[in-house]
Design a protein around this motif. Structure first.
Motif, PDB file in Angstrom:
ATOM      1  N   ASP A 143       0.856  -1.191   0.000  1.00  0.00           N
ATOM      2  CA  ASP A 143       0.000   0.000   0.000  1.00  0.00           C
ATOM      3  C   ASP A 143       0.885   1.232   0.000  1.00  0.00           C
ATOM      4  O   ASP A 143       1.763   1.367   0.873  1.00  0.00           O
ATOM      5  CB  ASP A 143      -0.918   0.028   1.228  1.00  0.00           C
ATOM      6  CG  ASP A 143      -1.995  -1.040   1.156  1.00  0.00           C
ATOM      7  OD1 ASP A 143      -2.548  -1.242   0.056  1.00  0.00           O
ATOM      8  OD2 ASP A 143      -2.271  -1.670   2.193  1.00  0.00           O
ATOM      9  N   GLU A 144       0.658   2.132  -0.950  1.00  0.00           N
ATOM     10  CA  GLU A 144       1.424   3.365  -0.986  1.00  0.00           C
ATOM     11  C   GLU A 144       0.965   4.306   0.118  1.00  0.00           C
ATOM     12  O   GLU A 144      -0.162   4.207   0.609  1.00  0.00           O
ATOM     13  CB  GLU A 144       1.282   4.038  -2.352  1.00  0.00           C
ATOM     14  CG  GLU A 144       1.816   3.193  -3.498  1.00  0.00           C
ATOM     15  CD  GLU A 144       1.740   3.917  -4.831  1.00  0.00           C
ATOM     16  OE1 GLU A 144       1.301   5.079  -4.835  1.00  0.00           O
ATOM     17  OE2 GLU A 144       2.128   3.324  -5.854  1.00  0.00           O
ATOM     18  N   GLY A 145       1.851   5.216   0.490  1.00  0.00           N
ATOM     19  CA  GLY A 145       1.513   6.182   1.529  1.00  0.00           C
ATOM     20  C   GLY A 145       2.766   6.760   2.140  1.00  0.00           C
ATOM     21  O   GLY A 145       3.888   6.505   1.684  1.00  0.00           O
ATOM     22  N   GLU A 146       2.582   7.562   3.177  1.00  0.00           N
ATOM     23  CA  GLU A 146       3.722   8.159   3.852  1.00  0.00           C
ATOM     24  C   GLU A 146       3.458   8.283   5.341  1.00  0.00           C
ATOM     25  O   GLU A 146       2.296   8.307   5.780  1.00  0.00           O
ATOM     26  CB  GLU A 146       4.083   9.521   3.252  1.00  0.00           C
ATOM     27  CG  GLU A 146       2.943  10.509   3.174  1.00  0.00           C
ATOM     28  CD  GLU A 146       3.351  11.769   2.415  1.00  0.00           C
ATOM     29  OE1 GLU A 146       4.511  11.883   1.999  1.00  0.00           O
ATOM     30  OE2 GLU A 146       2.489  12.647   2.252  1.00  0.00           O
ATOM     31  N   ALA A 147       4.566   8.350   6.109  1.00  0.00           N
ATOM     32  CA  ALA A 147       4.468   8.461   7.559  1.00  0.00           C
ATOM     33  C   ALA A 147       5.651   9.268   8.059  1.00  0.00           C
ATOM     34  O   ALA A 147       6.730   9.259   7.469  1.00  0.00           O
ATOM     35  CB  ALA A 147       4.452   7.074   8.205  1.00  0.00           C
ATOM     36  N   LEU A 148       5.437   9.968   9.173  1.00  0.00           N
ATOM     37  CA  LEU A 148       6.482  10.767   9.812  1.00  0.00           C
ATOM     38  C   LEU A 148       6.597  10.318  11.257  1.00  0.00           C
ATOM     39  O   LEU A 148       5.629  10.410  12.021  1.00  0.00           O
ATOM     40  CB  LEU A 148       6.127  12.253   9.730  1.00  0.00           C
ATOM     41  CG  LEU A 148       7.156  13.239  10.276  1.00  0.00           C
ATOM     42  CD1 LEU A 148       8.418  13.233   9.412  1.00  0.00           C
ATOM     43  CD2 LEU A 148       6.570  14.657  10.339  1.00  0.00           C
ATOM     44  N   VAL A 149       7.797   9.815  11.634  1.00  0.00           N
ATOM     45  CA  VAL A 149       8.008   9.312  12.993  1.00  0.00           C
ATOM     46  C   VAL A 149       9.348   9.835  13.521  1.00  0.00           C
ATOM     47  O   VAL A 149      10.179  10.345  12.755  1.00  0.00           O
ATOM     48  CB  VAL A 149       7.986   7.771  13.042  1.00  0.00           C
ATOM     49  CG1 VAL A 149       6.622   7.242  12.656  1.00  0.00           C
ATOM     50  CG2 VAL A 149       9.065   7.185  12.141  1.00  0.00           C
ATOM     51  N   SER A 150       9.563   9.689  14.808  1.00  0.00           N
ATOM     52  CA  SER A 150      10.818  10.122  15.416  1.00  0.00           C
ATOM     53  C   SER A 150      11.998   9.427  14.747  1.00  0.00           C
ATOM     54  O   SER A 150      12.108   8.198  14.772  1.00  0.00           O
ATOM     55  CB  SER A 150      10.813   9.797  16.911  1.00  0.00           C
ATOM     56  OG  SER A 150      12.100   9.983  17.467  1.00  0.00           O
TER      57      SER A 150
END
Length: 387
Positions: A63-70
């Motif tokens: 699944d395409e997508g994006e995430a922002l994490v520490s």
């Protein structure tokens, strides 16, 4: 977002992208690492409003997508995972990481608040990655560390056709390296002040591929940008950009053309070993003395009456001109001397002296009877000796 990636590939990519994260981010989102999955694989990015890092790696994307994490936390986790494939699943609020029986859940940061990374400027040329890394390493040793004097923390990069020159100084020493590269056009020219720390880290981290591409845009004051791109050798790509520094770099090139009154040639390895031993008893802010004889040089140092050390090394000493030697002893900052010797990539060194207290030029030699090399030149300001 749902992605499956090899553990070692992920750990290396996260570590590389996270190295540019600021220690004290001006906004919480700048402490994050942005992960974006699409049909080409997985891209990890970091940005601190001055320096950006972007790395693309191969991955199975469900699944395409994006995430922002520490970023720092993800780097520690990735480094500790067992050697098994890693599955990453993310939604708007969190990201789950599964590797074998290990499972982690990380809180997501607001992706919409993350600033857009700058695009790479126009490519102006390429250089062999190994040669570029070595050239940068030879020069950055002379760059300053005082952030209150930013122009001295930079490396001045000058492009003139097929030649690139790197120059750095902290006011007490100077280093110049010239090397050939492959410009996009034979008329290529330009100059830029690149932060030495960023340049050093970038050059060392982009040696996996055969070449590194250099991009440059000289915008208005404070808007200049330099970019670097290198292949990973496994289909991935590393890219980094950094904002150029403003200011007038000091005019120190003329110091690289010293006409010596006296020259000393000796083994780099012998001098390095002797300097390290003798410097053990050197008092802080006092010089390491080099006494120049007919066919030897003797290194001396002391801490008052508590400890003294001296060691003699075979050398070839040449007097240029007639009369008595203009200099029989020289005082070096021991750390500066060791840095300069360590930057040489040949077995012998040539010291060019003019007069007591004046700058000393160090160049490399392939053999004691050969001519000094001119592609790398290192100048050290001599310290005054008592009496």
């Amino acid at each position: 977002m749902k992605v499956r990636v090899e553990r070692d590939v992920l750990a290396e990519a996260v570590a590389w992208a996270a190295r540019s994260l600021p220690n004290r981010p001006s906004a919480p989102v700048l402490a994050g690492l942005l992960l974006k999955a699409d049909d080409t694989g997985l891209v990890l990015s970091s940005y601190d409003n001055d320096t950006s890092a972007r790395i693309s790696i191969a991955a199975e994307v469900s699944d395409e997508g994006e995430a922002l994490v520490s970023g720092r936390l993800l780097a520690e986790i990735a480094r500790s995972l067992p050697n098994k494939p890693v599955e990453l699943t993310a939604d708007d609020s969190k990201m789950e990481l599964v590797c074998g029986s290990s499972r982690f859940t990380l809180q997501g940061l607001p992706v919409m608040e993350y600033p857009a990374l700058p695009s790479l400027p126009e490519t102006v040329g390429t250089a062999p990655s190994g040669d570029f890394a070595q050239s940068v390493a030879q020069v950055v040793v002379a760059a300053g560390r005082d952030e209150l004097l930013p122009v001295f923390t930079a490396v001045r990069m000058e492009i003139d056709g097929y030649t690139v020159s790197l120059l750095a100084t902290d006011r007490y020493r100077m280093a110049l390296k010239e090397f050939t590269w492959h410009p996009a056009t034979s008329q290529a020219s330009g100059a830029a002040l690149v932060p030495a720390r960023v340049l050093s880290e970038t050059a060392k981290s982009m040696t996996a591929g055969e070449e590194i591409a250099l991009s440059l845009s000289a915008g208005s004051s404070g808007d200049g940008l330099i970019g670097f791109e290198g292949d990973l050798g496994s289909g991935g790509v590393r890219q980094t950009t950094t904002r150029l520094l403003d200011g007038d770099f000091p005019k120190v090139r003329h110091l690289m053309n010293i006409q010596p009154a006296l020259s000393v040639r000796a083994s780099v390895a012998d001098l390095t070993a002797a300097a390290r031993r003798v410097a053990l008893v050197a008092e802080r802010n006092t010089p390491l003395r080099m006494l120049i004889g007919e066919d030897t040089v003797t290194l001396e140092a002391a801490t008052g009456d508590q400890a003294q050390a001296s060691e003699a090394i075979d050398a070839v000493v040449d007097l240029h001109g007639s009369g008595e030697p203009a200099i029989t002893a020289a005082g070096f900052n021991p750390n500066y001397l060791l840095d300069a010797l360590g930057a040489l990539d040949v077995p012998y060194v040539n010291f060019a002296f003019t007069a007591p207290g004046k700058p000393c030029l160090l160049t490399g030699l392939e053999d004691l009877a050969g001519d000094p090399q001119t592609d790398y030149r290192h100048v050290i300001m001599l310290m005054r000796l008592p009496g």
